[in-house]
Design an enzyme around this catalytic site. Structure first.
Site, PDB file in Angstrom:
ATOM      1  N   GLU A  22       4.588  -5.118   7.312  1.00 53.99           N
ATOM      2  CA  GLU A  22       3.781  -4.032   7.897  1.00 53.99           C
ATOM      3  C   GLU A  22       4.168  -3.693   9.326  1.00 53.99           C
ATOM      4  O   GLU A  22       4.002  -2.547   9.759  1.00 53.99           O
ATOM      5  CB  GLU A  22       2.288  -4.386   7.846  1.00 53.99           C
ATOM      6  N   GLY A  64       0.783  -5.114   0.733  1.00 56.03           N
ATOM      7  CA  GLY A  64      -0.367  -5.225  -0.174  1.00 56.03           C
ATOM      8  C   GLY A  64      -0.023  -5.918  -1.485  1.00 56.03           C
ATOM      9  O   GLY A  64      -0.906  -6.456  -2.151  1.00 56.03           O
ATOM     10  N   ALA A 104       0.865  -1.181   0.000  1.00 62.53           N
ATOM     11  CA  ALA A 104       0.000   0.000   0.000  1.00 62.53           C
ATOM     12  C   ALA A 104       0.899   1.228   0.000  1.00 62.53           C
ATOM     13  O   ALA A 104       2.065   1.164   0.416  1.00 62.53           O
ATOM     14  CB  ALA A 104      -0.891  -0.020   1.228  1.00 62.53           C
ATOM     15  N   GLU A 138      -0.231  -9.514  -0.725  1.00 60.74           N
ATOM     16  CA  GLU A 138      -1.668  -9.782  -0.555  1.00 60.74           C
ATOM     17  C   GLU A 138      -2.387  -9.835  -1.903  1.00 60.74           C
ATOM     18  O   GLU A 138      -3.289 -10.647  -2.100  1.00 60.74           O
ATOM     19  CB  GLU A 138      -2.276  -8.701   0.356  1.00 60.74           C
TER      20      GLU A 138
END
Ligand code: CAA
Length: 261
Positions: free
Chosen positions: A135, A112, A67, A115
């Site tokens: 993260e 992300g 992200a 993911e």
């Protein structure tokens, strides 16, 4: 929102290649990019001339480096919640598309990015790819369903190990863990993914779709319910002309001509 700026899509030979296109930020996912990715994925799933979808990152360095940290830093609490909900929704859509989705992991697949790769059906990694959920370095946890999909893919203990430590895995380590399904030379990555896509395209489309649904939904159920779901998906295949064609072609020693019905 339309796509075409942060997310590109090219359709050729039944294959849609969706490219996350922010190479200067290593293809980090900001809110606009997530929305574009959602539009592109839904458009590819709806397009009659698309049979298989490939998702990759622009450039040779990164699939998706997570992200967008620059955007996330300034988010207020509820905006952070909106971002996790958006990412989870988009990746849930990708996971549940009718058509098969291949992640062509061409570099960093972090946070992300890992993911996103896990929301795809199959992960083909360049030998230069790196996977991880870093993260905790940022004071957060995986928020685009990484705590759930990683544990389901590689097991609870290993998922905790990689999430708690933020350790960045090589492609070989990811392959050993079952996070990557195959490793190929970086320069051959897209060609290999296209070859896999063409192999899938040569099969009966409804059977492939039902297999995807059976594996996906079955894993969220107890064994007896999953087996019962499989029986219904199998029965659906029996309603298709392609089932008659596939079995007839085998018995007549010829190549099947599937039409997707
Ligand atoms: N968000 C925003 N920008 C990012 C980014 C990210 N996730 N990852 C890289 N960039 C930017 C860098 O800030 C840098 O920009 P500038 O050139 O403007 O300085 C550019 O991309 C190139 O990055 P680096 O100079 O850092 O490249 P490097 O080769 O030295 O390192 C890297 C590469 C190891 C991938 C490093 O960039 C990195 O650690 N990135 C962050 C990875 C990360 O923590 N991802 C998780 C994000 S949180 C998340 O994803 C939450 C969630 O689950 C939803």
């Amino acid at each position: 929102m339309a796509y075409g700026e942060n997310v590109l899509m090219e359709i050729d030979d039944g294959i849609a290649v969706i490219t996350i296109n922010r190479p200067k930020a290593l293809n980090a996912l900001n809110i606009d990019t997530l929305n574009e990715l959602k539009s592109a994925a839904l458009a590819a799933d709806a397009a009659k001339n698309v049979k298989v979808i490939i998702i990759t990152g622009a450039g040779s360095k990164s699939f998706v480096a997570g992200a967008d940290i620059a955007q996330m830093r300034d988010l207020k609490v509820l905006e952070g919640r909106q971002m996790t909900m958006l990412g989870q929704t988009v990746f849930g859509i990708i996971d549940n598309l009718d058509k098969p989705v291949i992640a062509a992991v061409n570099g960093f697949a972090l946070g992300g990015g890992c993911e996103l790769a896990m929301a795809c059906d199959i992960r083909i990694a360049a030998e230069t790819a790196k996977f991880g959920q870093p993260e905790v370095n940022l004071g957060i946890i995986p928020g685009f369903a990484g705590t759930q999909r990683l544990a389901r893919l590689i097991g609870k203990g290993r998922a905790k190990y990689y999430i708690f430590t933020g350790y960045m895995m090589t492609a070989t380590e990811a392959l050993e863990l079952g996070l990557a399904d195959k490793i190929v030379k970086a320069e051959e990555l897209l060609d290999v993914c296209r070859d896999i896509a063409k192999t899938i395209i040569s099969k009966a489309p409804v059977a492939v779709m039902m297999a995807k649904k059976s594996v996906n939904h079955g894993l969220d159920m107890d064994l007896a319910s999953g087996v019962a779901y499989e029986a219904e998906a199998y029965t659906t295949c029996f309603t298709t002309g392609d089932r008659v064609e596939g079995m007839s072609a085998f018995l007549e020693k010829r190549k099947a001509n599937f039409i997707g019905e």
